[in-house]
Write a protein that holds these residues in place. Sequence first.
Motif, PDB file in Angstrom:
ATOM      1  N   ARG A 205       0.902  -0.995   0.146  1.00 41.04           N
ATOM      2  CA  ARG A 205       0.031  -0.306   0.187  1.00 41.04           C
ATOM      3  C   ARG A 205       1.051   1.209  -0.016  1.00 41.04           C
ATOM      4  O   ARG A 205       0.353   2.076  -0.940  1.00 41.04           O
ATOM      5  CB  ARG A 205      -0.834   0.069   0.985  1.00 41.04           C
ATOM      6  N   ASP A 208       2.671   1.553  -3.220  1.00 40.40           N
ATOM      7  CA  ASP A 208       1.415   2.097  -4.350  1.00 40.40           C
ATOM      8  C   ASP A 208       1.281   3.783  -4.117  1.00 40.40           C
ATOM      9  O   ASP A 208       1.224   4.257  -4.905  1.00 40.40           O
ATOM     10  CB  ASP A 208       0.403   1.464  -4.452  1.00 40.40           C
ATOM     11  N   GLU A 209       0.806   4.451  -2.870  1.00 40.22           N
ATOM     12  CA  GLU A 209       0.463   5.629  -2.590  1.00 40.22           C
ATOM     13  C   GLU A 209       1.505   6.833  -3.153  1.00 40.22           C
ATOM     14  O   GLU A 209       1.305   7.249  -3.460  1.00 40.22           O
ATOM     15  CB  GLU A 209       0.057   5.747  -0.904  1.00 40.22           C
ATOM     16  N   GLU A 211       4.615   5.764  -4.266  1.00 45.71           N
ATOM     17  CA  GLU A 211       5.245   5.564  -5.821  1.00 45.71           C
ATOM     18  C   GLU A 211       7.382   5.291  -5.478  1.00 45.71           C
ATOM     19  O   GLU A 211       7.446   5.480  -6.458  1.00 45.71           O
ATOM     20  CB  GLU A 211       5.323   6.538  -6.816  1.00 45.71           C
TER      21      GLU A 211
END
Length: 428
Positions: A205, A208-209, A211
């Motif tokens: 997570r 993804d948040e 990068e």
Amino acid sequence: MEPIDTLLHARWIIPIEPAGTVLEAHSLAIHQGRIRALLPTATARQRFSAREEIDRPAHVLLPGLVNAHTHAASTLLHGAVASSSFELWAHAIRQLQQRWIDAEYVREGTELAIAAALSSGTTCFADQHLFPEVVAQTAADARMRVCVGLPVQDAPSVWAGSADECLAKGLQLRDEYRDDPLITTALAPVEPALLSDETLERVRRLADELELPICMHVNESRGSAPSLERLEQLGLLSPLLAAVHMVKLDSADVERVAAASASVVHCPQSNLKLGSGLCPVPLFKDRAVNVALGSGGVSNNDLLAELRAAALIANSMFPAATPVDAHEWLQTATLNGARALGLAESIGSLVPGKWADVCCIDLGRPNTQPTYDPASQIVFAASREQVSDVWVAGRMLVRDRELTHLDTNAVLSRAELWRARIAAQEIE
């Protein structure tokens, strides 16, 4: 004439982009830390007025090498443990690390690793070690480019008591260096077998948040637990993942990595020394997987030596695969490493606008003469002693084979003190 900081003239320049290119009688113009132009020498002399002009008539310029996986401070333990198996070596090393790792150990071990890396043409390294804030400060002091791994582990350590604390401290460090031109960060969880699903999902997570790249040991030895399928199920097998070692694989694993557009970091000498197995680089290359090079935790931070080992292994052990040529191997040690670390827009090739991270290698030596193809000579014949000059962001950190910003004698003296301390400890 246009004023610039530095103008470099060389017999050859290998910019990496476009692929397979060798330029003769060309020059590299550098200003404010970045590449201003790459152009024929005659034109460069007419266009630019440089504060410093350097001529290297028997040399090749190429992007600085990118070491996509290290445990830099562990340089202090090189040669301290000899073992015939990965498992026994890992047990002995853990004992030494538990005894010695603190901020001083990490600072002085990282400084030694940086000295060795710069001297062999490396301008950027990705580190995975406890006390990442010390790694970042040490690299900053040395003017070295680093992608600092933010450690994540469930088990308590001398640096953090839990995965929660690891992530909190790591994200604070990321925020501190967010705008630094030389210091970037990546999530660096320990091998999957030592982490819960909950922790791995948190890593995914955050990656993804924010990068952020994820640099992780995956299938690192013949005896390691298979983990690619689990990582795929948890969503970690993605373009953000740089999977390190990757020696225990089957054809389905290669397809998984290719489908996910993940990167692979090959550490050939570490795997050879520990008998861990071999990463099937040509098979990954056949599937257009981004393969980078790393030195791991037991080699001498010499990416030229890693490069040659990788090429020779591939030629010998995977003869049925599509051959990887010398230019592709140079890309593996430069631009591919930058891609694995999320830095390909700023380093990894000699392209105008990118940071001027440059390595200069003297090919006018008996072992690299005559030179028909400088790329082949770099991969199969050149040694670290032929690295004459190195620039990071336009700053010359190696000049005529001498470090300019580090006190070599002081670094070596501190290393000897550590050798004496560590050698006195018995390993059970």
